[in-house]
Design a protein around this motif. Structure first.
Motif, PDB file in Angstrom:
ATOM      1  N   ALA A 125     -57.083  18.370  23.543  1.00 56.92           N
ATOM      2  CA  ALA A 125     -57.655  17.976  24.836  1.00 56.92           C
ATOM      3  C   ALA A 125     -58.326  16.622  24.717  1.00 56.92           C
ATOM      4  CB  ALA A 125     -58.660  19.029  25.301  1.00 56.92           C
ATOM      5  N   ASN A 126     -58.982  16.377  23.570  1.00 59.97           N
ATOM      6  CA  ASN A 126     -59.633  15.084  23.362  1.00 59.97           C
ATOM      7  C   ASN A 126     -58.598  13.965  23.306  1.00 59.97           C
ATOM      8  OD1 ASN A 126     -61.971  13.405  22.741  1.00 59.97           O
ATOM      9  ND2 ASN A 126     -61.026  13.192  20.742  1.00 59.97           N
ATOM     10  N   ASP A 127     -57.488  14.210  22.612  1.00 58.45           N
ATOM     11  CA  ASP A 127     -56.432  13.210  22.548  1.00 58.45           C
ATOM     12  C   ASP A 127     -55.877  12.908  23.935  1.00 58.45           C
ATOM     13  OD1 ASP A 127     -56.698  13.062  19.832  1.00 58.45           O
ATOM     14  OD2 ASP A 127     -54.964  14.311  19.386  1.00 58.45           O
ATOM     15  N   ARG A 128     -55.687  13.973  24.734  1.00 56.05           N
ATOM     16  CA  ARG A 128     -55.177  13.753  26.099  1.00 56.05           C
ATOM     17  C   ARG A 128     -56.175  12.957  26.927  1.00 56.05           C
ATOM     18  NH1 ARG A 128     -53.199  18.856  25.037  1.00 56.05           N
ATOM     19  NH2 ARG A 128     -54.941  19.902  26.055  1.00 56.05           N
ATOM     20  N   VAL A 175     -50.835   5.543  20.209  1.00 51.10           N
ATOM     21  CA  VAL A 175     -50.187   6.749  19.689  1.00 51.10           C
ATOM     22  C   VAL A 175     -50.394   6.853  18.176  1.00 51.10           C
ATOM     23  CG1 VAL A 175     -47.997   7.974  19.443  1.00 51.10           C
ATOM     24  CG2 VAL A 175     -48.520   6.788  21.580  1.00 51.10           C
ATOM     25  N   LEU A 176     -50.283   5.729  17.483  1.00 48.47           N
ATOM     26  CA  LEU A 176     -50.507   5.739  16.032  1.00 48.47           C
ATOM     27  C   LEU A 176     -51.920   6.227  15.707  1.00 48.47           C
ATOM     28  CD1 LEU A 176     -48.768   2.396  14.986  1.00 48.47           C
ATOM     29  CD2 LEU A 176     -48.012   4.727  14.442  1.00 48.47           C
ATOM     30  N   ARG A 177     -52.898   5.759  16.476  1.00 47.63           N
ATOM     31  CA  ARG A 177     -54.276   6.185  16.234  1.00 47.63           C
ATOM     32  C   ARG A 177     -54.426   7.679  16.467  1.00 47.63           C
ATOM     33  NH1 ARG A 177     -58.561   8.084  17.749  1.00 47.63           N
ATOM     34  NH2 ARG A 177     -57.954   8.277  19.899  1.00 47.63           N
ATOM     35  N   GLY A 195     -52.163   1.570  10.852  1.00 51.23           N
ATOM     36  CA  GLY A 195     -50.997   1.171  11.633  1.00 51.23           C
ATOM     37  C   GLY A 195     -51.382   0.736  13.039  1.00 51.23           C
ATOM     38  N   ALA A 196     -52.332   1.443  13.626  1.00 50.52           N
ATOM     39  CA  ALA A 196     -52.807   1.077  14.968  1.00 50.52           C
ATOM     40  C   ALA A 196     -53.446  -0.307  14.950  1.00 50.52           C
ATOM     41  CB  ALA A 196     -53.794   2.122  15.480  1.00 50.52           C
ATOM     42  N   LEU A 197     -54.288  -0.563  13.957  1.00 50.55           N
ATOM     43  CA  LEU A 197     -54.952  -1.865  13.871  1.00 50.55           C
ATOM     44  C   LEU A 197     -53.937  -2.985  13.636  1.00 50.55           C
ATOM     45  CD1 LEU A 197     -58.127  -0.892  11.822  1.00 50.55           C
ATOM     46  CD2 LEU A 197     -58.039  -1.583  14.238  1.00 50.55           C
ATOM     47  N   GLU A 198     -52.900  -2.708  12.849  1.00 55.27           N
ATOM     48  CA  GLU A 198     -51.858  -3.702  12.619  1.00 55.27           C
ATOM     49  C   GLU A 198     -51.121  -4.021  13.926  1.00 55.27           C
ATOM     50  OE1 GLU A 198     -47.708  -3.950  10.103  1.00 55.27           O
ATOM     51  OE2 GLU A 198     -49.388  -2.852   9.199  1.00 55.27           O
ATOM     52  N   ASP A 199     -50.788  -2.980  14.700  1.00 49.10           N
ATOM     53  CA  ASP A 199     -50.115  -3.207  15.988  1.00 49.10           C
ATOM     54  C   ASP A 199     -51.018  -3.952  16.973  1.00 49.10           C
ATOM     55  OD1 ASP A 199     -47.629  -2.228  15.369  1.00 49.10           O
ATOM     56  OD2 ASP A 199     -47.776  -0.436  16.620  1.00 49.10           O
ATOM     57  N   LEU A 200     -52.308  -3.644  16.963  1.00 51.34           N
ATOM     58  CA  LEU A 200     -53.232  -4.339  17.866  1.00 51.34           C
ATOM     59  C   LEU A 200     -53.341  -5.811  17.490  1.00 51.34           C
ATOM     60  CD1 LEU A 200     -55.973  -1.606  18.270  1.00 51.34           C
ATOM     61  CD2 LEU A 200     -54.328  -2.361  20.007  1.00 51.34           C
ATOM     62  N   ALA A 201     -53.369  -6.096  16.190  1.00 45.63           N
ATOM     63  CA  ALA A 201     -53.405  -7.492  15.744  1.00 45.63           C
ATOM     64  C   ALA A 201     -52.149  -8.230  16.201  1.00 45.63           C
ATOM     65  CB  ALA A 201     -53.557  -7.553  14.222  1.00 45.63           C
ATOM     66  N   VAL A 213     -60.170  -3.903  23.915  1.00 43.26           N
ATOM     67  CA  VAL A 213     -60.907  -2.671  24.205  1.00 43.26           C
ATOM     68  C   VAL A 213     -60.539  -1.592  23.198  1.00 43.26           C
ATOM     69  CG1 VAL A 213     -61.170  -0.765  25.848  1.00 43.26           C
ATOM     70  CG2 VAL A 213     -61.287  -3.120  26.658  1.00 43.26           C
ATOM     71  N   GLN A 214     -59.247  -1.440  22.959  1.00 42.91           N
ATOM     72  CA  GLN A 214     -58.770  -0.398  22.060  1.00 42.91           C
ATOM     73  C   GLN A 214     -59.271  -0.624  20.626  1.00 42.91           C
ATOM     74  OE1 GLN A 214     -54.559   1.869  21.306  1.00 42.91           O
ATOM     75  NE2 GLN A 214     -54.480   0.100  22.602  1.00 42.91           N
ATOM     76  N   ARG A 215     -59.203  -1.871  20.165  1.00 38.41           N
ATOM     77  CA  ARG A 215     -59.669  -2.167  18.809  1.00 38.41           C
ATOM     78  C   ARG A 215     -61.184  -1.988  18.712  1.00 38.41           C
ATOM     79  NH1 ARG A 215     -58.128  -7.790  16.009  1.00 38.41           N
ATOM     80  NH2 ARG A 215     -59.924  -8.505  17.208  1.00 38.41           N
ATOM     81  N   GLY A 216     -61.891  -2.354  19.791  1.00 37.56           N
ATOM     82  CA  GLY A 216     -63.335  -2.133  19.812  1.00 37.56           C
ATOM     83  C   GLY A 216     -63.688  -0.657  19.702  1.00 37.56           C
ATOM     84  N   LEU A 217     -62.907   0.200  20.374  1.00 37.25           N
ATOM     85  CA  LEU A 217     -63.137   1.646  20.283  1.00 37.25           C
ATOM     86  C   LEU A 217     -62.920   2.152  18.863  1.00 37.25           C
ATOM     87  CD1 LEU A 217     -61.377   2.768  23.597  1.00 37.25           C
ATOM     88  CD2 LEU A 217     -63.815   2.961  23.096  1.00 37.25           C
TER      89      LEU A 217
END
Length: 200
Positions: free
Chosen positions: A4-7, A91-93, A100-106, A124-128
């Motif tokens: 539920a948290n992921d959703r 999705v990776l996060r 992997g998420a941080l690499e895609d955000l970069a 915003v996403q990287r800040g979170l």
């Protein structure tokens, strides 16, 4: 399957009236985004966008594997388009691949040159992520960038990180309560730890 948290996080990322719902031009392409996307072949761009929409739909329904596959295909079709990386990062996060998420955000930030709605979302996403990792200074820097790009969510996070603003908000709330209910005694806020006692 997503929790539920992921959703709830996906709702935050992919739906309006959430941290990204306050970004100007989220539902309609900004002029700079249109100019940049004109560099892509229209048929490839259309196919990549369709795959991203399928990925968002799959993610919203909790099918993260299909979402990841859709975003990966969109990236394969147009590897120089920032949007696919930004979407795949979420999705990776959720799958626990923070690196992997941080690499895609970069990559999304590099391709977008730090401008426009995709960059705003990526900041915003990287800040979170940084905040969840306890990296407050990095989170603050990213949210400052996102706020400059128009994110009210990032602006609110910056206010919450400022202890003086939090104290001012508490004091203002208590004063408003006193004005609304005169004669009701309330406990005064502690004045300790506020040098100068000034609210900006």
């Amino acid at each position: 399957m997503a929790t539920a948290n992921d959703r709830a996080v996906l709702q935050t990322i992919f739906k309006p009236n959430t941290p990204f719902g306050d970004i100007p031009g989220l539902d309609e392409e900004e002029e700079t985004g249109q100019e940049e996307e004109m560099a892509f072949a229209p048929e490839l761009l259309g196919h990549a966008k369709d795959l991203e929409l399928q990925g968002v739909s799959a993610a919203e329904s909790g099918d993260l594997r299909t979402a990841l596959e859709s975003f990966a295909l969109a990236i394969q079709i147009l590897p120089e388009r920032a949007s696919g990386y930004n979407n795949r990062a979420q999705v990776l996060r959720l799958q626990g691949d923070v690196a992997g998420a941080l690499e895609d955000l970069a990559t999304a930030l590099r391709l977008s040159r730090g401008r426009g709605r995709v960059a705003c979302q990526a900041f915003v996403q990287r800040g979170l992520i940084c905040r969840l990792q306890g990296c407050e200074e990095e989170a603050q820097r990213d949210w400052e960038q996102a706020a400059r790009l128009g994110s009210a969510f990032a602006s609110r996070q910056l206010v919450r990180m400022n202890p003086y603003a939090a104290l001012c908000n508490q004091m203002l709330s208590e004063m408003m309560g006193k004005l609304q209910e005169p004669g009701v005694e309330r406990e005064e806020p502690s004045q300790g730890g506020s040098p100068g006692g000034k609210c900006g």
